[in-house]
Enzyme design. Structure first.
Site, short mmCIF file in Angstrom:
data_model
loop_
_atom_site.label_atom_id
_atom_site.label_comp_id
_atom_site.label_asym_id
_atom_site.label_seq_id
_atom_site.Cartn_x
_atom_site.Cartn_y
_atom_site.Cartn_z
N HIS A 21 26.42 157.46 -9.98
CA HIS A 21 27.38 156.44 -10.42
C HIS A 21 27.28 155.19 -9.53
CE1 HIS A 21 31.20 155.10 -12.29
NE2 HIS A 21 31.39 154.52 -11.11
N GLU A 22 27.34 155.39 -8.23
CA GLU A 22 27.31 154.24 -7.32
C GLU A 22 25.94 153.57 -7.30
OE1 GLU A 22 29.96 153.05 -6.28
OE2 GLU A 22 31.27 154.76 -6.69
N HIS A 25 25.83 150.90 -9.99
CA HIS A 25 26.43 149.63 -9.53
C HIS A 25 25.47 148.91 -8.58
CE1 HIS A 25 30.23 150.44 -11.40
NE2 HIS A 25 30.54 151.47 -10.62
#
Length: 450
Positions: A21-22, A25
């Site tokens: 997820h990170e 980003h």
């Protein structure tokens, strides 16, 4: 030891999901020219820390219960003139949208990759054949009879029990007609029946759509032979072990496993006299089922043992094989269908069609993580894929403090040509924190009750 293993597999799953997820980003932020100060996974003691050539600090901490990507951002303090062009707030609203969406998108991509790997090995499923029909149920009133194979629901094919189950779940809380396509054998012509739903299973605490529609699917007779005994359970305390055949309970013959399960469920905290056969000898023992609060709010008995898997007729086993391209296409469809099911469940929970008792938290996630790992790498990977989709969907909800909340603000900015005032954004974030903490509290409460 079981608790340690459960915690390990839970933390491993969370570490993988949060990292992906990170990274989403992080990757898109760099692609858009934003300077990333820190990429961090976890909280607590720092296990690893290093910097790359672009000056980004990477941190891995002991407890992977969260993570973040810290970028140069004027909202968080003064920014030097040198770093100003690479600040998040200096990028176009479309670039900021892309950075925000990238986290959930990475979760969906991870799920697709996992499903792709699993599908390359082929899959199997059980064909849904009706064993019996519950009297006065929707299925009986529609004309469904034992022996029918359920081919489709509302025109959607149901080649396996799992697909039938998920297709029926989509209709919970709805009203109107429901169509059944069935057949008696592979060579027979399909038959069409229809039933009527009226706020079907709305608000039920026990979500069993097969039972709710009135279908009890065929299962081969399963003799009450113990496969596994859970350590420190009532079964272990009673001296039972793998391979034992349960002959009778309180002098009542046990013909199959299901009769034993029902007998136990109806007797929480009540002593049961068992006659057991082990190899060539028989013996008697006493067992007292634990009292467990079920999802329906009633207490049921549980003894902590599993049964040897039944042998299914070959004609009821459906096998699927895929080449790499077919597997990729099917994995995208599976991720899409699962996302739609989760989003639909969230909507129905918000309007009250599905009880909030089904909102689960970290304890349930931990239990499922440990249990899926026991069943093997494929089950564990499937669990991670499902959790990854759930994380992606939840983060896209338009709730401030979540990625979806940021996305909502940026959409408003794109439409009106300027961002919302700081006062309105702060008010939204406070409301978002209240909602998230409230939902987490309900989920944890449900975990403790179960």
């Amino acid at each position: 030891m079981d608790l340690v293993i459960t915690i390990f597999y839970t933390l491993l799953a969370l570490a993988v999901l949060i990292s992906f997820h990170e990274f989403g980003h992080f990757y898109v932020a760099r692609a858009c020219g934003v300077k990333v100060i820190r990429f961090s996974v976890g909280f607590g003691s720092k296990l690893l820390r290093w910097k790359d050539k672009q000056g980004t600090e990477f941190v891995l901490s002991a407890l992977p219960l969260g993570g973040y990507v810290k970028m140069v951002d004027e909202r968080e303090g003064s920014v030097s003139s040198e770093d100003l062009p690479s600040a998040f707030t200096q990028k176009t609203v479309w670039q900021r949208m892309a950075i925000v969406i990238a986290g959930p998108a990475a979760n969906f991509i991870l799920a697709i990759l996992i499903y792709w790997v699993l599908l390359l090995n082929g899959t199997t499923g059980i064909v849904p054949i009706v064993g019996s029909v519950i009297p006065e149920s929707i299925a009986e009133k529609a004309g469904i009879k034992p022996g029918y194979q359920v081919v489709a629901i509302d025109g959607k094919e149901t080649p396996t029990v799992q697909k039938l189950h998920s297709t029926l779940l989509d209709r919970i809380g709805e009203s109107g007609d429901i169509s059944f396509t069935v057949r008696l054998s592979e060579s027979s012509e399909p038959l069409n029946y229809s039933g009527s739903l009226d706020n079907w299973m709305s608000g039920y605490s026990d979500l069993d759509p097969l039972k709710g529609i009135g279908l009890i699917l065929y299962m081969p007779k399963t003799p009450p032979i113990i496969d596994m005994v859970i350590p420190k359970s009532p079964a272990e305390k009673s001296g039972l072990s793998s391979g034992d055949l349960l002959l009778s309970a309180d002098n009542q013959p046990l013909l199959d496993w299901s009769s034993w399960v029902e007998y136990v469920r109806e007797r929480p905290s009540k002593s049961i006299d068992l006659q057991v056969k082990r190899e060539n000898t028989s013996f008697n023992t006493t067992i007292i089922p634990e009292s467990i609060l079920s999802g329906s709010g009633a207490y049921i008995g549980k003894v902590g043992m599993s049964v040897k898997a039944p042998v299914w007729p070959k004609k009821m086993i459906q096998e699927f094989s895929y080449d790499p391209v077919e597997a990729l296409i099917e994995s995208v469809y599976k991720t899409w269908d699962t996302s739609a099911m989760i989003l639909g469940s969230v909507k129905k929970m918000l309007v009250g069609d599905i009880s909030l008792k089904h909102l689960n938290g970290p304890i349930t996630i931990g239990k499922v993580a440990g249990k899926s790992a026991e069943y093997g790498i494929s089950a564990y990977l499937g669990f991670i894929a499902l959790l990854s989709i759930s994380l992606g969907i939840m983060n896209l909800l338009p709730v401030p403090v979540l990625d979806g909340g940021h996305l909502m603000y940026f959409v408003i900015e794109a439409v009106k040509g300027s961002p919302l005032s700081d006062r309105l954004q702060l008010l939204g974030f406070k409301l978002g924190i209240f909602l998230v903490v409230g939902l987490m509290s309900i989920a944890l409460y449900n975990d403790i009750l179960s």
